[in-house]
Design an enzyme around this catalytic site. Structure first.
Site, short mmCIF file in Angstrom:
data_model
loop_
_atom_site.label_atom_id
_atom_site.label_comp_id
_atom_site.label_asym_id
_atom_site.label_seq_id
_atom_site.Cartn_x
_atom_site.Cartn_y
_atom_site.Cartn_z
N SER A 129 44.92 -8.54 35.13
CA SER A 129 44.58 -7.67 36.78
C SER A 129 44.37 -6.80 37.40
CB SER A 129 45.98 -8.41 37.13
OG SER A 129 46.23 -8.24 39.36
N TYR A 142 54.75 -8.13 38.14
CA TYR A 142 53.58 -8.88 38.02
C TYR A 142 52.31 -7.36 37.63
CZ TYR A 142 49.05 -11.07 38.93
OH TYR A 142 47.84 -11.29 39.43
#
Length: 267
Positions: A129, A142
């Site tokens: 990501s 995350y």
């Protein structure tokens, strides 16, 4: 001979888009899902696999090899989102996120490397990501799990290069998928010091996902990487400003970049 591809988390979102694209290009595609029997309309076969369970991973990999005799491309796509003030996220949710986003992909790589070593060829694509390149407020876990996978890829890539195995990362930005539905949200607590800022950030994150790019962009990027005999270490796919934010982090002083992020999130 058609290449054999295994995609974790292939029943929805980016994984499904990649699988369908590669299927139409003539690849032999296997996707995975924790509950494949619940998926009624998949154009490629889905195998039961839970990346948090090592036995499940090894059984799925063995099934693909038994059916196709080889395994050419593995796409570590299965992942889960998590949001919240670090102080208020339960430790069991933090551990679950790392089991899914970090330890799971490692276990998948360890499971497929013996077959690729025997073939003297193979490609592993880890989907990380853009959030993994920076510590984002209320997305700390995350960012950390995806950033850790980026670094593992860099290291493992050098370890296996001499035996003909390629490894690369793709870092997507915001895409219009159902990831927000499966994300763990720490509750917005009344009278918390984080109540207003976290609540506003949560709304903004969901809007970004809803207005995100078409996941077919990721599918096209994956196809291009598979066709490349010498893929790069890192790829970024997403809106220009999301990709440019990584460049800015490299060139701006730390506190200037931090201020820019805080202004963006209205903190």
């Amino acid at each position: 001979m058609s290449k054999v591809v295994l995609i974790t988390g292939g029943s929805s979102g980016i994984g499904k888009s990649i699988g369908e694209f590669l299927h139409h290009k003539g690849f032999v595609v296997y996707g995975t899902s924790r509950n494949p029997e619940r998926i009624l309309h998949s154009i490629f076969p889905l195998i039961a696999l839970d990346v948090r369970n090592a036995d499940s991973i090894h059984l799925a990999v063995a099934e693909v090899i038994a059916k196709s005799g080889r395994l050419d491309v593995v796409i570590n796509n299965a992942g889960v989102g998590i949001t919240g003030p670090l102080e208020e996220i339960p430790m069991n949710e933090i551990r679950n996120n790392f089991e899914t986003n970090f330890f799971g992909p490692i276990e998948v790589m360890k499971a497929v490397l013996p077959q690729m070593r025997a073939q003297k060829s193979g490609l592993i694509i880890n989907i990380t990501s853009i959030a993994g390149y920076m510590g984002l407020p209320y997305r700390s876990i995350y960012s950390a799990s995806k950033g850790a996978l980026e670094l593992i890829t860099e290291a493992l890539r050098m370890e296996v290069k001499s035996i003909g195995i390629q490894i690369t990362n793709i870092a997507p930005g915001d895409f219009a998928t159902n990831i927000a539905a499966g994300r763990y949200h720490a509750p917005v607590l009344k009278n918390s010091d984080y109540e207003l800022a976290y609540g506003n950030t949560l709304k903004a994150m969901d809007e970004h996902v809803d207005s995100g790019s078409n996941p077919n962009e990721m599918a096209e990027a994956v196809y291009s990487i598979i066709q490349n005999p010498n893929p790069k270490i890192h790829y970024k796919v997403g809106a220009f400003m999301q990709k440019f934010s990584i460049v800015l982090k490299r060139i701006l002083p730390d506190k200037v970049y931090e201020k820019m992020l805080m202004n963006h999130y209205k903190l």
